[in-house]
Design an enzyme around this catalytic site. Sequence first.
Site, mmCIF file in Angstrom:
data_model
loop_
_atom_site.group_PDB
_atom_site.id
_atom_site.type_symbol
_atom_site.label_atom_id
_atom_site.label_comp_id
_atom_site.label_asym_id
_atom_site.label_seq_id
_atom_site.Cartn_x
_atom_site.Cartn_y
_atom_site.Cartn_z
ATOM 1 N N ARG A 88 0.820 -1.215 0.000
ATOM 2 C CA ARG A 88 0.000 0.000 0.000
ATOM 3 C C ARG A 88 0.849 1.258 0.000
ATOM 4 O O ARG A 88 0.301 2.358 -0.023
ATOM 5 C CB ARG A 88 -0.887 0.001 1.231
ATOM 6 C CG ARG A 88 -2.342 -0.398 0.944
ATOM 7 C CD ARG A 88 -3.023 -0.458 2.276
ATOM 8 N NE ARG A 88 -4.416 -0.200 2.295
ATOM 9 C CZ ARG A 88 -5.349 -1.156 2.395
ATOM 10 N NH1 ARG A 88 -5.017 -2.414 2.360
ATOM 11 N NH2 ARG A 88 -6.605 -0.827 2.510
ATOM 12 N N ARG A 160 -18.334 -3.511 8.592
ATOM 13 C CA ARG A 160 -17.031 -3.198 9.176
ATOM 14 C C ARG A 160 -17.076 -1.795 9.771
ATOM 15 O O ARG A 160 -17.650 -0.891 9.159
ATOM 16 C CB ARG A 160 -15.947 -3.252 8.094
ATOM 17 C CG ARG A 160 -15.465 -4.647 7.794
ATOM 18 C CD ARG A 160 -14.570 -4.723 6.587
ATOM 19 N NE ARG A 160 -13.553 -3.665 6.481
ATOM 20 C CZ ARG A 160 -12.610 -3.629 5.552
ATOM 21 N NH1 ARG A 160 -12.555 -4.593 4.636
ATOM 22 N NH2 ARG A 160 -11.728 -2.650 5.507
HETATM 23 P P1 AMP Z 1 -8.529 -3.423 3.930
HETATM 24 O O1 AMP Z 1 -9.351 -4.555 4.449
HETATM 25 O O2 AMP Z 1 -7.510 -3.863 2.921
HETATM 26 O O3 AMP Z 1 -9.366 -2.267 3.431
HETATM 27 O O4 AMP Z 1 -7.683 -2.875 5.178
HETATM 28 C C1 AMP Z 1 -8.326 -2.351 6.333
HETATM 29 C C2 AMP Z 1 -7.334 -1.500 7.128
HETATM 30 O O5 AMP Z 1 -6.231 -2.308 7.544
HETATM 31 C C3 AMP Z 1 -6.709 -0.349 6.362
HETATM 32 O O6 AMP Z 1 -7.526 0.819 6.350
HETATM 33 C C4 AMP Z 1 -5.407 -0.144 7.138
HETATM 34 O O7 AMP Z 1 -5.643 0.530 8.370
HETATM 35 C C5 AMP Z 1 -5.012 -1.582 7.469
HETATM 36 N N1 AMP Z 1 -4.182 -2.182 6.398
HETATM 37 C C6 AMP Z 1 -4.496 -3.233 5.600
HETATM 38 N N2 AMP Z 1 -3.496 -3.523 4.749
HETATM 39 C C7 AMP Z 1 -2.512 -2.614 5.024
HETATM 40 C C8 AMP Z 1 -1.223 -2.371 4.477
HETATM 41 N N3 AMP Z 1 -0.723 -3.108 3.464
HETATM 42 N N4 AMP Z 1 -0.492 -1.342 5.005
HETATM 43 C C9 AMP Z 1 -0.952 -0.596 6.025
HETATM 44 N N5 AMP Z 1 -2.170 -0.762 6.575
HETATM 45 C C10 AMP Z 1 -2.949 -1.769 6.085
#
Ligand code: AMP
Length: 218
Positions: A88, A160
């Site tokens: 990310r 969520r």
């Molecule tokens: P997601 O389910 O991919 O939308 O991730 C939910 C949350 O987890 C994000 O808003 C971040 O706070 C954290 N997160 C997930 N993947 C990452 C990553 N690769 N780097 C940093 N934070 C992450």
Amino acid sequence: MRLILLGAPGCGKGTHSAWMVEELGIPQISTGDILRDAVKEGSELGRQARSYMDSGELVPDSVILGLMRGRMAQPDAARGFILDGFPRTIPQAEGLNGALGDAGMKLDRVLQINVARDELIHRLTSRRVCPNCKAVYNLDFKPPKQGDICDACGASVVQRDDDREATVAQRLEVYERQTAPLIDYYIARGLVAVIDGNQGYAHTRAEIETALGREAKR
Ligand code: AMP
């Protein structure tokens, strides 16, 4: 095959990972799912990640890279994987290059899924997920068959916390600022296939299949 699904929150990374796992026979590795499980378990990782996730900010790169090095070394990832939500940031992409290089591996493809901002907001705020088996639903176009009961495992689906409207805006802003630069990063490495994710599930899936088909014939 080693793939990255790159795109804003709500673009369909999780949804399309589900069929790709079946068709390609490789695991989906979702950093978001791993972090949410850690928060639920109350582990040290969960404790470190929680406040960032609640506010829609990114968890620090050092935490994510430690976690991913361990996950990619698991036996099920030896034949490949679909990375969903990682990398990310540019430092995460550099860390991934390092980890793959150390293991004598390389990335095959980055599928960049484009969806318009209004549509992303709509999809995220009407998204529901199963906390047990991770199935993804949408109240508008893919509701559970019975109330809030997950079709796959019977658990109650939930929204969520970070899919509430206030946090969604912050997550999209963070995507534009910190993650979108990865598109040019991977274009420069000749890895990007652009996928139009605006036209619904079947159309998006067909575009991904075409992109992977071309790749498979190379
Ligand atoms: P997601 O389910 O991919 O939308 O991730 C939910 C949350 O987890 C994000 O808003 C971040 O706070 C954290 N997160 C997930 N993947 C990452 C990553 N690769 N780097 C940093 N934070 C992450």
